[in-house]
Design a protein around this motif. Sequence first.
Motif, short mmCIF file in Angstrom:
data_model
loop_
_atom_site.label_atom_id
_atom_site.label_comp_id
_atom_site.label_asym_id
_atom_site.label_seq_id
_atom_site.Cartn_x
_atom_site.Cartn_y
_atom_site.Cartn_z
N ARG A 286 0.81 -1.21 0.00
CA ARG A 286 0.00 0.00 0.00
C ARG A 286 0.85 1.26 0.00
O ARG A 286 0.35 2.33 0.27
CB ARG A 286 -0.93 -0.02 1.19
N ASN B 89 2.90 4.98 3.23
CA ASN B 89 1.96 5.24 4.32
C ASN B 89 0.89 4.17 4.28
O ASN B 89 0.11 4.10 3.35
CB ASN B 89 1.33 6.64 4.17
N GLN B 90 0.82 3.35 5.31
CA GLN B 90 -0.07 2.19 5.31
C GLN B 90 -1.55 2.56 5.32
O GLN B 90 -2.36 1.90 4.72
CB GLN B 90 0.26 1.29 6.50
N GLY B 91 -1.97 3.64 5.98
CA GLY B 91 -3.38 3.94 6.13
C GLY B 91 -3.97 4.78 5.01
O GLY B 91 -5.17 4.74 4.76
N LYS B 92 -3.17 5.57 4.35
CA LYS B 92 -3.65 6.51 3.34
C LYS B 92 -3.65 5.87 1.96
O LYS B 92 -2.76 5.10 1.63
CB LYS B 92 -2.71 7.71 3.32
N LYS B 93 -4.64 6.20 1.13
CA LYS B 93 -4.64 5.71 -0.24
C LYS B 93 -3.74 6.62 -1.07
O LYS B 93 -3.94 7.83 -1.11
CB LYS B 93 -6.05 5.71 -0.83
N LEU B 94 -2.75 6.03 -1.69
CA LEU B 94 -1.81 6.78 -2.50
C LEU B 94 -1.78 6.20 -3.90
O LEU B 94 -2.09 5.02 -4.10
CB LEU B 94 -0.40 6.73 -1.90
N ASP C 284 -0.97 11.72 -2.87
CA ASP C 284 -2.36 11.63 -2.45
C ASP C 284 -3.23 12.07 -3.62
O ASP C 284 -3.07 13.17 -4.13
CB ASP C 284 -2.57 12.54 -1.24
N ALA D 229 -5.07 15.47 -3.17
CA ALA D 229 -4.32 16.71 -2.96
C ALA D 229 -4.09 17.42 -4.29
O ALA D 229 -3.89 16.79 -5.33
CB ALA D 229 -2.97 16.39 -2.32
#
Length: 90
Positions: free
Chosen positions: A5, A8-13, A28, A31
């Motif tokens: 992923r 950053n494991q929690g954010k969708k990139l 991101d 963004a």
Amino acid sequence: MAKFRGPNQGKKLVWRITADAPLGQFVDPGALPPPSPAVPGEPEPGGWVVSSFDLKHGVEVREDGDTVPGDLYDALFSFPKVASKPGDPA
């Protein structure tokens, strides 16, 4: 099955290639991209709108053949000659 992923494991990139990062980078998707500094005297890239307009209405392209001398052009873009095998008809 493990899924990668990004850093950053929690954010969708998403992986994006830009002029600032020609090899790509994780960004991101929500963004806004930072504004690119305009270089004086250099034309702004038109993007998809200008490209679509050019495709629809045509583009005038002019090639000047006098930019590279013929000898230099032949030296740069000539293919090596293949030697013929003995016994091959000439």
